[in-house]
Write an enzyme that holds these catalytic residues in place. Structure first.
Site, PDB file in Angstrom:
ATOM      1  N   HIS A  41     -12.586  -2.305  -0.465  1.00  0.00           N
ATOM      2  CA  HIS A  41     -12.610  -3.642   0.161  1.00  0.00           C
ATOM      3  C   HIS A  41     -14.022  -3.765   0.708  1.00  0.00           C
ATOM      4  O   HIS A  41     -14.309  -3.378   1.842  1.00  0.00           O
ATOM      5  CB  HIS A  41     -11.561  -3.758   1.264  1.00  0.00           C
ATOM      6  CG  HIS A  41     -10.163  -3.621   0.732  1.00  0.00           C
ATOM      7  ND1 HIS A  41      -9.120  -3.143   1.464  1.00  0.00           N
ATOM      8  CD2 HIS A  41      -9.646  -3.901  -0.494  1.00  0.00           C
ATOM      9  CE1 HIS A  41      -8.020  -3.134   0.726  1.00  0.00           C
ATOM     10  NE2 HIS A  41      -8.318  -3.583  -0.470  1.00  0.00           N
ATOM     11  N   ARG A  94       1.805  -6.669 -10.002  1.00  0.00           N
ATOM     12  CA  ARG A  94       0.423  -7.041  -9.667  1.00  0.00           C
ATOM     13  C   ARG A  94      -0.437  -6.663 -10.859  1.00  0.00           C
ATOM     14  O   ARG A  94      -0.211  -5.627 -11.494  1.00  0.00           O
ATOM     15  CB  ARG A  94      -0.057  -6.320  -8.398  1.00  0.00           C
ATOM     16  CG  ARG A  94      -1.523  -6.598  -8.068  1.00  0.00           C
ATOM     17  CD  ARG A  94      -1.923  -6.213  -6.630  1.00  0.00           C
ATOM     18  NE  ARG A  94      -1.950  -4.792  -6.383  1.00  0.00           N
ATOM     19  CZ  ARG A  94      -1.052  -4.115  -5.692  1.00  0.00           C
ATOM     20  NH1 ARG A  94      -0.009  -4.747  -5.180  1.00  0.00           N
ATOM     21  NH2 ARG A  94      -1.149  -2.809  -5.494  1.00  0.00           N
ATOM     22  N   GLU A  99      -6.535 -10.311  -8.298  1.00  0.00           N
ATOM     23  CA  GLU A  99      -5.314  -9.514  -8.324  1.00  0.00           C
ATOM     24  C   GLU A  99      -4.079 -10.279  -7.841  1.00  0.00           C
ATOM     25  O   GLU A  99      -3.492  -9.947  -6.810  1.00  0.00           O
ATOM     26  CB  GLU A  99      -5.491  -8.249  -7.488  1.00  0.00           C
ATOM     27  CG  GLU A  99      -6.075  -8.460  -6.091  1.00  0.00           C
ATOM     28  CD  GLU A  99      -6.205  -7.157  -5.315  1.00  0.00           C
ATOM     29  OE1 GLU A  99      -5.204  -6.443  -5.214  1.00  0.00           O
ATOM     30  OE2 GLU A  99      -7.311  -6.867  -4.827  1.00  0.00           O
ATOM     31  N   HIS A 102       0.843  -1.205   0.000  1.00  0.00           N
ATOM     32  CA  HIS A 102       0.000   0.000   0.000  1.00  0.00           C
ATOM     33  C   HIS A 102       0.873   1.248   0.000  1.00  0.00           C
ATOM     34  O   HIS A 102       0.693   2.166   0.795  1.00  0.00           O
ATOM     35  CB  HIS A 102      -0.974  -0.027   1.186  1.00  0.00           C
ATOM     36  CG  HIS A 102      -2.093  -1.009   0.986  1.00  0.00           C
ATOM     37  ND1 HIS A 102      -2.948  -1.409   1.980  1.00  0.00           N
ATOM     38  CD2 HIS A 102      -2.508  -1.682  -0.119  1.00  0.00           C
ATOM     39  CE1 HIS A 102      -3.817  -2.285   1.499  1.00  0.00           C
ATOM     40  NE2 HIS A 102      -3.572  -2.473   0.232  1.00  0.00           N
ATOM     41  N   ASP A 105     -11.171  -0.733  -8.914  1.00  0.00           N
ATOM     42  CA  ASP A 105      -9.908  -1.064  -8.225  1.00  0.00           C
ATOM     43  C   ASP A 105      -9.031  -1.843  -9.200  1.00  0.00           C
ATOM     44  O   ASP A 105      -9.112  -3.070  -9.270  1.00  0.00           O
ATOM     45  CB  ASP A 105     -10.221  -1.877  -6.965  1.00  0.00           C
ATOM     46  CG  ASP A 105      -8.968  -2.254  -6.184  1.00  0.00           C
ATOM     47  OD1 ASP A 105      -7.890  -1.712  -6.483  1.00  0.00           O
ATOM     48  OD2 ASP A 105      -9.084  -3.094  -5.267  1.00  0.00           O
ATOM     49  N   ASP A 156      -1.841   1.167  -8.960  1.00  0.00           N
ATOM     50  CA  ASP A 156      -3.098   0.622  -8.448  1.00  0.00           C
ATOM     51  C   ASP A 156      -4.009   1.822  -8.244  1.00  0.00           C
ATOM     52  O   ASP A 156      -3.797   2.607  -7.310  1.00  0.00           O
ATOM     53  CB  ASP A 156      -2.824  -0.133  -7.144  1.00  0.00           C
ATOM     54  CG  ASP A 156      -4.053  -0.858  -6.604  1.00  0.00           C
ATOM     55  OD1 ASP A 156      -5.184  -0.498  -7.006  1.00  0.00           O
ATOM     56  OD2 ASP A 156      -3.880  -1.760  -5.773  1.00  0.00           O
TER      57      ASP A 156
HETATM   58  N1  GLY Z   1      -6.248  -1.058  -4.007  1.00  0.00           N
HETATM   59  C1  GLY Z   1      -6.185  -1.910  -2.885  1.00  0.00           C
HETATM   60  C2  GLY Z   1      -6.363  -3.313  -3.269  1.00  0.00           C
HETATM   61  O1  GLY Z   1      -6.092  -3.668  -4.402  1.00  0.00           O
HETATM   62  O2  GLY Z   1      -6.812  -4.118  -2.519  1.00  0.00           O
HETATM   63 MN    MN Z   2      -7.897  -4.755  -4.765  1.00  0.00          MN
HETATM   64 MN    MN Z   3      -6.038  -2.394  -6.031  1.00  0.00          MN
END
Ligand code: GLY
Ligand code: MN
Ligand code: MN
Length: 449
Positions: A366, A414, A392, A248, A276, A265
């Site tokens: 989330h 990622r 992800e 993060h 996201d 991200d």
């Molecule tokens: N952007 C936060 C996650 O991918 O969980």
């Molecule tokens: Mn995510």
């Molecule tokens: Mn994310």
């Protein structure tokens, strides 16, 4: 943007959310859900306001300090009452317009609206005589107020007051309702993804050696707002090189270097609903051999998991698939060594794939909703039509990892898509953010030509 594009939910949608909530309230109960309050940033300035997502889900009302009261009487007659800020000419000249009680009833379709000043005098009356009070237990400020109002009712016992002793966490209901998206909610999330996908394209076109991470962040936020998603759904992560190995990372303060990857991200929020999306690409526009190998492995893992999504599938089963696939891939590349079966058994790949495969997505990035079926501790809950999740996978090899050959160090990849479960399978909402090596390199070559 076409004129038919949905950028805001119609008010009927919020009425439907309340109706669904009422259905789950027992007779003779009252639910109390509060809006957020503004948060100080510095002295007398505040952070941009973000509404409480459960309150928003049930009202569509975006002012601070409001309170929603849902009353279901003994005959199952239901009424919604909204307490909101009173009209105030002076406050509105300084701080902005307020909806007020009249428009709250007319536009937000609640039965009654009162001012915030009236909350403490009215709430004990709404609670008196009810058999159950529902409120979000995680909200300690509201919880203490609810106990105060209940205590006030208790103090009237000799005058005939009756205080409920049955308390229920309203999040149990809102979490489950929010987990299944309506077609309007899906349309919004599709649009949030289109806007966010275009922002990732812009980032690929604008990034380059010598730029700062925050400058790329600015390009992303510009593209969000330009297309109607004024706010990012969460802190944008623009992580060059080894910064990608900080999950993060939101400092976004470093310079972008040649021959390194950039992990972004970033997702915009549209009428409160999040996208996201993560993409990883080479800062100079061309993947190195090692970057390509790790990237392709993560991309294949992502596609393997996405393509397996359908009703009845679960995160637990997808995890098994992904862990096996990534373990095999890292073994072939020589990042892992040993016996495949043993490595899978001990989940050795989790040294490099250091987070979960995905999470629910919706009003919160989330999002709420239980991941477990019954008492299972693994994420066995079968997917159902209308659920939306991220997929992800990632592989993170920090510069400090001395267990691997030097050539792999500093690579963090990622790739994250947003997936809706349909009746038969899935819809990938993330159509506009390129993810193949060819597409990324072609887009970046075009931008640099
Ligand atoms: N952007 C936060 C996650 O991918 O969980
Ligand atoms: Mn995510
Ligand atoms: Mn994310």
């Amino acid at each position: 943007m076409s004129s038919t594009t949905l950028t805001k939910l119609p008010i009927e949608e919020f009425q439907a959310h309340r109706l669904a909530f009422f259905k789950q309230m027992p007779s003779n109960s009252v639910a109390i859900i509060s809006a957020n309050t503004e948060v100080t940033r510095s002295n007398d300035t505040e952070y941009g306001f973000c509404q409480d997502k459960n309150f928003y889900y049930l009202t569509g009302f975006n002012e601070p300090d409001a309170l929603l009261v849902l009353v279901k009487d003994e005959n199952n007659h239901c009424e919604s009452i909204l307490f909101c800020l009173a009209k105030d000419a002076l406050q509105e000249v300084w701080h902005g317009r307020r909806i007020g009680q009249e428009k709250a009833v007319a536009d937000y379709k609640v039965e009654h609206a009162f001012t915030c000043d009236e909350i403490d005098s009215y709430l004990p009356d709404y609670i008196d005589g009810k058999s159950q009070v529902l409120f979000p237990f995680a909200n300690d400020v509201l919880t203490s107020k609810v106990f105060g109002w209940i205590a006030q009712v208790k103090s009237t016992l000799r005058q005939g007051g009756h205080a409920p002793s049955n308390l229920f966490d309203s999040a149990v209901i809102t979490n489950e309702l929010r987990l299944i998206k309506s077609s309007n909610e899906l349309a919004l999330m599709r649009q949030a993804n289109i806007i966010s996908g275009n922002a990732h394209q812009r980032a690929m076109q604008k990034a380059g050696v010598g730029k700062f991470e925050y400058q790329v962040e600015a390009e992303i936020l510009h593209e969000f707002a330009r297309n109607g998603a004024r706010y990012a759904a969460y802190g944008t992560i623009v992580a060059g090189g080894d910064n990608a190995n900080i999950l993060h990372y939101t400092n976004n303060s470093d310079v972008l270097n040649n021959n390194e990857l950039l992990l972004i991200d970033a997702g915009g929020e549209l009428d409160g609903y999040a996208a996201d999306i993560t993409r990883t690409f080479p800062i100079n526009g061309k993947f190195t051999t090692e970057q390509k190998a790790i990237y392709q492995l993560v991309l294949d893992a992502k596609n393997l998991a996405v393509n397996a999504i359908k009703p009845g599938m679960s995160f637990a089963k997808l995890n098994v698939l992904t862990i096996e696939f990534l373990t095999k891939g890292l073994l072939e590349l020589g990042v892992l060594s040993g016996d495949l079966t043993a490595l899978i058994e001990e989940k050795k790949v989790k040294d490099y794939f250091i987070h979960g495969l995905g999470h629910w997505l919706g009003l919160d990035v989330h999002d709420v909703g239980d991941y477990h079926a019954n008492a299972e501790r693994e994420q066995h809950r079968p997917f159902e039509q209308g659920m939306v999740m991220t997929i992800e996978p990632g592989i993170y090899i920090p510069l400090s990892d001395l267990n691997v050959d030097e050539k792999w160090r500093g690579i963090g990849v990622r790739i994250e898509d947003n997936i809706a479960v349909t009746a038969q399978g899935f819809e990938n909402l993330t159509q506009d953010a390129p993810d193949t090596i060819d597409a990324i390199e072609a887009l970046m070559a075009k931008a640099n030509s």
